[in-house]
Write a protein that holds these residues in place. Sequence first.
Motif, PDB file in Angstrom:
ATOM      1  N   ALA A 192       4.498  11.228  -9.295  1.00 24.08           N
ATOM      2  CA  ALA A 192       4.780  10.026  -8.519  1.00 24.08           C
ATOM      3  C   ALA A 192       3.706   8.966  -8.745  1.00 24.08           C
ATOM      4  CB  ALA A 192       4.881  10.364  -7.039  1.00 24.08           C
ATOM      5  N   GLY A 193       2.458   9.387  -8.845  1.00 24.89           N
ATOM      6  CA  GLY A 193       1.391   8.434  -9.114  1.00 24.89           C
ATOM      7  C   GLY A 193       1.586   7.733 -10.446  1.00 24.89           C
ATOM      8  N   ASP A 235       0.866  -1.175   0.000  1.00 23.87           N
ATOM      9  CA  ASP A 235       0.000   0.000   0.000  1.00 23.87           C
ATOM     10  C   ASP A 235       0.899   1.220   0.000  1.00 23.87           C
ATOM     11  OD1 ASP A 235      -2.916  -0.535   0.197  1.00 23.87           O
ATOM     12  OD2 ASP A 235      -2.281  -1.791   1.869  1.00 23.87           O
ATOM     13  N   VAL A 236       0.516   2.250  -0.746  1.00 22.32           N
ATOM     14  CA  VAL A 236       1.343   3.452  -0.863  1.00 22.32           C
ATOM     15  C   VAL A 236       0.538   4.654  -0.386  1.00 22.32           C
ATOM     16  CG1 VAL A 236       2.677   4.935  -2.399  1.00 22.32           C
ATOM     17  CG2 VAL A 236       2.586   2.475  -2.826  1.00 22.32           C
ATOM     18  N   THR A 278      -3.799   9.008  -1.558  1.00 23.41           N
ATOM     19  CA  THR A 278      -3.201  10.345  -1.678  1.00 23.41           C
ATOM     20  C   THR A 278      -3.921  11.340  -0.798  1.00 23.41           C
ATOM     21  OG1 THR A 278      -4.629  10.927  -3.564  1.00 23.41           O
ATOM     22  CG2 THR A 278      -2.505   9.898  -4.064  1.00 23.41           C
ATOM     23  N   GLU A 279      -3.209  12.403  -0.480  1.00 23.57           N
ATOM     24  CA  GLU A 279      -3.761  13.565   0.205  1.00 23.57           C
ATOM     25  C   GLU A 279      -3.227  14.785  -0.512  1.00 23.57           C
ATOM     26  OE1 GLU A 279      -6.169  14.111   2.181  1.00 23.57           O
ATOM     27  OE2 GLU A 279      -5.548  14.758   4.170  1.00 23.57           O
ATOM     28  N   GLY A 324       4.042  -0.994 -11.213  1.00 22.49           N
ATOM     29  CA  GLY A 324       3.153  -2.118 -10.973  1.00 22.49           C
ATOM     30  C   GLY A 324       2.204  -1.971  -9.809  1.00 22.49           C
ATOM     31  N   VAL A 325       2.113  -0.775  -9.199  1.00 16.47           N
ATOM     32  CA  VAL A 325       1.200  -0.580  -8.069  1.00 16.47           C
ATOM     33  C   VAL A 325      -0.201  -0.284  -8.605  1.00 16.47           C
ATOM     34  CG1 VAL A 325       0.731   0.716  -5.965  1.00 16.47           C
ATOM     35  CG2 VAL A 325       3.101   0.361  -6.704  1.00 16.47           C
ATOM     36  N   PRO A 326      -1.208  -1.075  -8.264  1.00 17.44           N
ATOM     37  CA  PRO A 326      -2.570  -0.780  -8.732  1.00 17.44           C
ATOM     38  C   PRO A 326      -3.052   0.575  -8.209  1.00 17.44           C
ATOM     39  CG  PRO A 326      -2.417  -3.006  -7.828  1.00 17.44           C
ATOM     40  CD  PRO A 326      -1.139  -2.303  -7.476  1.00 17.44           C
ATOM     41  N   ARG A 327      -3.848   1.220  -9.011  1.00 17.32           N
ATOM     42  CA  ARG A 327      -4.321   2.560  -8.652  1.00 17.32           C
ATOM     43  C   ARG A 327      -5.061   2.572  -7.316  1.00 17.32           C
ATOM     44  NH1 ARG A 327      -5.401   6.911 -12.123  1.00 17.32           N
ATOM     45  NH2 ARG A 327      -5.138   5.505 -13.906  1.00 17.32           N
TER      46      ARG A 327
END
Length: 402
Positions: free
Chosen positions: A381-382, A368-369, A397-398, A389-392
């Motif tokens: 960065a997104g 988790d990011v 985010t903030e 490979g990180v799923p959306r």
Amino acid sequence: MTAAGRVSGLLAAYLLLVLVALMARVPWLENRVGSDVVARYHRALGEYTVALAVAHAALIILGYAWQSGADPLSETVTVVLDYPDVLLSAVSLVLLVLVGAVSARAVRRSVSYETWYHVHLLVYAAIGLAFAHEFAVGADFSASPRNRLLWSGAHIAVGLAVVGFRLVVPLRRSLRHRLRVVAVVEEGPGVVSIHLAGRDLGRLDARAGQFLRWRFLTRGHWWQSHPYSLSAAPGSDGWRITVKDLGDSSASLGRLRPGTRVWFEGPYGAFTEQRRSRARRVLLIAGGAGITPIRALYETLPGRDTDVILLYRGTHGRDLVLYQELEQIARHRGFGLYPLIGPRNGPEGDPLSSENIRRLVPDVAARDVYLCGPGGMTTAAGRHLRRAGVPRHRVHTEAFEF
């Protein structure tokens, strides 16, 4: 054409109520959906609302002019001056266009938060003026008692939400918890931490990653509120925020005196540990003012060793505010901590490129990011995280934009 004008007017009036309801700071929306997500919907719908209101006026006037054989300019004068309450609606339209213009991205970057905020208050006047116009000449209301009752009820419900959640609840909490400034500590050039103490703060259930809107009851600050995140784990007897000089009233917060009373709204925000999947490791990415909620999360997230890794982005070393505290947390808990220094378009490329992220965090695709910082950084960065490979849906985010 006239019918299209009526439909666009109804849609504009409905969306105007939705816009105000979104900004009523209803706890369920603020803490479940997320304040930044609500603000994005508010901003997007605001553009449609202004466009529909302008279309309503233009289509009605053109339709009437076509029917009467008059030119649009003379028909405009006739409609505005001779029809009941249309002059009020014209003022309402001007106010909406003004709010929309100040909210445009190009303009918003050049105006202060205070200017933007106080211009937005004109929306309430616009709603009141439009309401009178809708009942005076709106065919869907003037001939239907049921529609008038429903439409009045919708306005009353939204009004009660605004008064309750933006005035009554904050006032009651501020009086009950008696929050005061206890210390102001310089963290670096133009950056200060404000330590606050109060009574029974644990009852507010504030969480790391959340923010509040603060109103310091001293000269130059009492009449305006600003959103700042908690920059340390919230305790039952004390909180801390860290503020950077952005050229507005934040510059004078470093001169606050101990004992200054504080009124507040919140806590708000869904940028918390609750978003995390219990089975996953976490990657935190911060830049600029985004380090404040990230620092609180870094201190409080469960895990050990490399379960939690923080990438701290800055153009220069002096941009890494609170870095010594982060090092202490990393040593105590064994978490990973990597400073990424340099310009985004430098000779070595973006320090937050997908290749660099994978090099520092090989299992990034399984984490988790949490991502927080200036708009340009979070957007870039997104994009790099998706390439890595990180799923959306696992990128939380903030946004730090009004």
